[in-house]
Design an enzyme around this catalytic site. Structure first.
Site, PDB file in Angstrom:
ATOM      1  N   ARG A   1       4.706  42.939  21.421  1.00 47.04           N
ATOM      2  CA  ARG A   1       5.430  43.038  20.172  1.00 47.04           C
ATOM      3  C   ARG A   1       6.550  42.013  20.169  1.00 47.04           C
ATOM      4  NH1 ARG A   1       7.371  49.064  20.396  1.00 47.04           N
ATOM      5  NH2 ARG A   1       8.094  48.206  22.349  1.00 47.04           N
ATOM      6  N   ASN A  76       8.696  39.953  30.410  1.00 49.17           N
ATOM      7  CA  ASN A  76       9.293  40.284  29.126  1.00 49.17           C
ATOM      8  C   ASN A  76       9.429  41.786  28.912  1.00 49.17           C
ATOM      9  OD1 ASN A  76      10.153  39.547  26.373  1.00 49.17           O
ATOM     10  ND2 ASN A  76       8.251  40.533  25.775  1.00 49.17           N
ATOM     11  N   SER A 128      18.766  38.448  28.277  1.00 48.39           N
ATOM     12  CA  SER A 128      19.552  38.662  27.064  1.00 48.39           C
ATOM     13  C   SER A 128      20.969  38.166  27.284  1.00 48.39           C
ATOM     14  CB  SER A 128      19.583  40.155  26.729  1.00 48.39           C
ATOM     15  OG  SER A 128      20.538  40.434  25.737  1.00 48.39           O
ATOM     16  N   TYR A 141      21.065  48.340  30.308  1.00 45.97           N
ATOM     17  CA  TYR A 141      20.303  47.185  29.833  1.00 45.97           C
ATOM     18  C   TYR A 141      21.008  45.888  30.234  1.00 45.97           C
ATOM     19  CZ  TYR A 141      18.211  43.930  26.451  1.00 45.97           C
ATOM     20  OH  TYR A 141      17.594  42.854  25.858  1.00 45.97           O
ATOM     21  N   ALA A 143      23.108  45.385  32.671  1.00 49.52           N
ATOM     22  CA  ALA A 143      23.029  45.207  34.125  1.00 49.52           C
ATOM     23  C   ALA A 143      21.651  44.699  34.535  1.00 49.52           C
ATOM     24  CB  ALA A 143      23.343  46.525  34.832  1.00 49.52           C
ATOM     25  N   LYS A 145      19.481  42.980  32.712  1.00 50.14           N
ATOM     26  CA  LYS A 145      19.290  41.605  32.249  1.00 50.14           C
ATOM     27  C   LYS A 145      20.094  40.623  33.099  1.00 50.14           C
ATOM     28  CE  LYS A 145      16.242  42.513  29.163  1.00 50.14           C
ATOM     29  NZ  LYS A 145      14.871  41.985  29.280  1.00 50.14           N
TER      30      LYS A 145
END
Length: 172
Positions: A1, A76, A128, A141, A143, A145
């Protein structure tokens, strides 16, 4: 997606055969694979819960059995539940770190031996900006990334002299 689908289609347009990984969205994965096939490239879908190291490594093995050597790996997989820091419980923390960071570790570790055998390969971590700046409500999230950035740098330093490129990309 989303970003993953765009990457898969761009890879197909660039001449790559594409393995599309998914956990629960089989129809979406098949739609992306169909888009790649419409470009004249081979594509197949592979189901795995990448948060599970055993499943992640087994999926890489299935891809190699189906397509042969992996030239490029794009990590991903990711989830981003929004929770205030003091409300993140251990279960949620573990799930985000396993999905967003451990999956990248497991897939990279599984794909690297074949790349090293051929003396070439590319690993891309989709990270990110939040991994660089942190952000309220998504500490887990952010941490994970940030960890992906360090993982890419570590792989690049350890294997760059042997023909392996590793990069982290933070789409914005």
């Amino acid at each position: 997606r989303g970003i993953g689908a765009a990457i898969a289609l761009a890879a197909g347009r660039a001449g790559a055969d594409v393995a599309v990984a998914y956990n629960v969205h089989a129809d979406g994965a098949e739609s992306v694979a169909g888009g790649v096939r419409s470009l004249g490239r081979k594509a197949a879908t592979f189901q795995a819960d990448l948060a599970d190291v055993t499943q992640a490594k087994a999926m890489v093995q299935r891809v190699e059995e189906r397509f042969g050597a992996i030239d490029g790996l794009v990590n991903n997989a990711g989830i981003m539940p929004q929770s205030p820091f003091l409300e993140i419980d251990e279960r949620e923390w573990d799930l985000v770190l396993r999905t967003d960071l451990t999956a990248a570790f497991a897939c990279s570790q599984a794909a690297l031996p074949g790349m090293l055998e051929r003396g070439r390969g590319s690993i891309v971590m989709i990270t990110s900006r939040l991994g660089q700046i942190g952000f309220a409500g998504v500490a887990h999230y952010s941490a994970a990334k940030a960890g992906m950035v360090a993982l890419a740098k570590s792989i690049a330093r350890e294997f760059g002299s042997r023909g392996i490129r590793a990069n982290a990309v933070a789409p914005a």
